[in-house]
Design an enzyme around this catalytic site. Structure first.
Site, PDB file in Angstrom:
ATOM      1  N   HIS A  36       0.830  -1.206   0.000  1.00 49.34           N
ATOM      2  CA  HIS A  36       0.000   0.000   0.000  1.00 49.34           C
ATOM      3  C   HIS A  36       0.865   1.257   0.000  1.00 49.34           C
ATOM      4  CE1 HIS A  36       0.513  -0.625   4.444  1.00 49.34           C
ATOM      5  NE2 HIS A  36       0.590   0.691   4.464  1.00 49.34           N
TER       6      HIS A  36
ATOM      7  N   HIS B 244       3.980   7.160   3.660  1.00 49.99           N
ATOM      8  CA  HIS B 244       4.922   6.052   3.483  1.00 49.99           C
ATOM      9  C   HIS B 244       4.446   5.087   2.403  1.00 49.99           C
ATOM     10  CE1 HIS B 244       2.158   4.151   6.494  1.00 49.99           C
ATOM     11  NE2 HIS B 244       2.428   3.045   5.823  1.00 49.99           N
TER      12      HIS B 244
ATOM     13  N   GLU C 231       7.722   1.096   5.001  1.00 55.12           N
ATOM     14  CA  GLU C 231       7.206   0.071   5.902  1.00 55.12           C
ATOM     15  C   GLU C 231       7.430  -1.281   5.240  1.00 55.12           C
ATOM     16  OE1 GLU C 231       3.042  -1.255   8.135  1.00 55.12           O
ATOM     17  OE2 GLU C 231       2.951   0.203   6.516  1.00 55.12           O
TER      18      GLU C 231
END
Length: 134
Positions: free
Chosen positions: A7, A79, A130
């Site tokens: 994502h 992010h 991440e």
């Protein structure tokens, strides 16, 4: 080492308005808000055929997203999340190559119920990364 893009996360100043914009204007499938107290955020996932967009909103005054929105009042990309097969092996390899893992360096459970780690944005062209174990 990294797998597919899981994502892209966008910090938003108004979660309800942002979710409605994706649903109504863009016709996207929008999930329900989900509080993540361990990360200090409320999230909404926008489902796409090949990935997701994660809308982030502060949960509480100590939220790291609050500071981001103070600097970027209209919101913005926060992010990118990439999948990895083995988060510990990925962490150890990255640290050996000089990347900084944020926090304690130990994985925490993320919004998908899987272990996650964050890498310092200064080590990745200004973008917070991440990693999520699949």
């Amino acid at each position: 080492m990294i797998g597919r893009l899981n994502h892209v996360a966008i910090a938003v100043p108004d979660l309800k308005a942002a979710a409605a914009q994706y649903a109504n204007t863009l016709g996207a499938t929008v999930g329900a808000p989900q509080d993540e107290p361990n990360h200090g955020v409320t999230v909404v996932f926008i489902e796409l055929p090949n990935t997701k967009v994660e809308l982030l909103y502060p949960l509480g005054d100590d939220s790291p997203i609050r500071g981001f929105l103070d600097k970027n009042p209209s919101g913005g990309m926060h992010h990118m999340c990439f999948e990895v097969d083995d988060i510990i092996a990925a962490r150890d390899r990255l640290k050996a190559e000089g990347a900084r893992v944020l926090g304690t360096g130990e994985p925490r459970i993320g919004a998908h119920g899987k272990p996650v780690l964050f890498l310092h944005p200064k080590d990745f062209n200004g973008c917070l990364i991440e990693l999520e174990q699949v």
